[in-house]
Enzyme design. Sequence first.
Site, short mmCIF file in Angstrom:
data_model
loop_
_atom_site.label_atom_id
_atom_site.label_comp_id
_atom_site.label_asym_id
_atom_site.label_seq_id
_atom_site.Cartn_x
_atom_site.Cartn_y
_atom_site.Cartn_z
N ASP A 205 11.36 -2.87 6.68
CA ASP A 205 10.95 -1.52 6.30
C ASP A 205 12.01 -0.96 5.35
O ASP A 205 13.18 -0.87 5.70
CB ASP A 205 10.86 -0.65 7.58
N ASP B 215 5.12 3.45 11.45
CA ASP B 215 4.53 3.51 10.10
C ASP B 215 3.01 3.58 10.19
O ASP B 215 2.37 4.38 9.50
CB ASP B 215 4.92 2.26 9.28
N THR C 229 7.58 2.78 1.52
CA THR C 229 9.00 3.08 1.24
C THR C 229 9.59 2.06 0.26
O THR C 229 10.35 2.42 -0.63
CB THR C 229 9.82 3.09 2.54
#
Length: 541
Positions: A60, A393, A93
């Site tokens: 991530d 997420d 992201t």
Amino acid sequence: MQPMIIILKDGTDSAQGKSQVLSNISACQAVAEAIRTTLGPRGMDKLIVDNRGKATISNDGATILKLLEVIHPAARTLVDIAKSQDAEVGDGTTSVVLLTGELLKNARTFIEDGMHPTIIIRAIRKATALAIKKIKEIAVNVKADDAKEHRALLEKCAQTTLSSKLIARQREFFSKMVVDAVLMLDELLPLNMIGIKKVTGGSLEESRIVAGVAFKKTFSYAGFEMQQKKLLKPKIALLNIELELKAERDNAEIRLDNVTEYQKIVDAEWSILYSKLDKLHKAGVKVVLSKLPIGDVATQYFADRDMFCAGRVQEDDLRRTQKACGGAIITTVENLEDQSQQVLGTCEVFEEMQIGSERYNLFSGCPKAKTATMILRGGAEQFIDEVERSLHDAIMIVRRAVKNDSIVAGGGAIEMALSRTLRDYSRTVPGKEQLIIAAYAKSFEIIPRQLCENAGFDATNILNKLRQKHTENNIWFGGDILHEDVSDNLVAAVWEPAVVKINAITAASEAACLILSVDETIKVPKSSAEPSNAAKAMNMD
């Protein structure tokens, strides 16, 4: 000869001009390079060990950048936009950092050729507005009237998010779980009402969702094992009261002249405790949860009367129980019988259950169930931590999709469509802006290119196929990672909420403009511990 004027403190580091802009761009590219390989379903993971020796495995973008502790002031901007993307929409992201890095890389050549940054910034802002307008035009609205169709949309959005995570193989299982959890919330969709509990051991498929509240068994005294472990339709009291004999204060002093008075003090303590317990029992309470400790006397008292108790319950768990079962967190048990309707909660079934090596208290069938709890299972601790981040997420994406039902196709499809639109538009613009908008259009291709490179494909070949498809107006064609080809990703159900892309493009452009607009960096040296003026005055230095 004019005297030299010193404005800045001795040792201040100052850099300015074109070289400073280029230096900032290089720093941002280094950050983008660090997380480039984590993009997409075939992205690699990073193992980061912090200064305390704690290892974190993640792909991530926001998590990695937080742990990297970037100190370069311009590169910190990229960390901030990744964090804002994570907080706002949850996913995308890595994309937002890559896009910023590519925008700056393409702007670099213009800066080197002597173009003024203001011209570049103006063109980037113009192109961003065009890109967002195009997304809003082509985004597909899925009707939310049909509950079944709406649920399918949410599941597909969750699956797209989870496909690039560590749990990609179980994405169907987890996407159902995430959608169930989000749909259990009220219309404000508060994130803190979804509890995630982690139990090491077992397989991922043993993870479960509780329509209500579940929390780990708290510390308990003797007598706990004699209590009822399953209750149907119990009355639940949520307390903020200590149910144990309090220790005397260290410096307390009571002067007594005979034993009977001492006995009266001891008896008074016991009678206060027993009156509290008695009032709870008379009000028909069957489950007692308290934020403060419940002592051994109270535990045994409840066990004798077929009641269940748990002390030292964490505040967020208590709040979620209140939200699910109703009632209120009370600080006194006076008049409890009269107010039992308002202040006591209830649920269909309360039970204590063994999950792996832990024991959990589960409240299910809650009348006001506006909360859900996920209990995650898995092998290693780092693995479960990554599963939790992945589900966070997915939950954020589903929350966004519930509120905004317009979607676009992922897998690089929307980026290629925007790239083509801006490239066509750039040819209609005279002057220097034409070059910059064309470079901005080229920047969008980094997403499909990186997706292909991470999967080990020939990126040039796939991109040429995509350009050809988009020229024929097949706007939803993107990379097909499974078959090393291109495919219509709207049909293949690789869906993302349009708001994710809008947010990512806006954030990337803002960050690129910010970095290009900085032409001087002044670094003030850390002050060595100088004596204060007062100390100087007193000759204490």
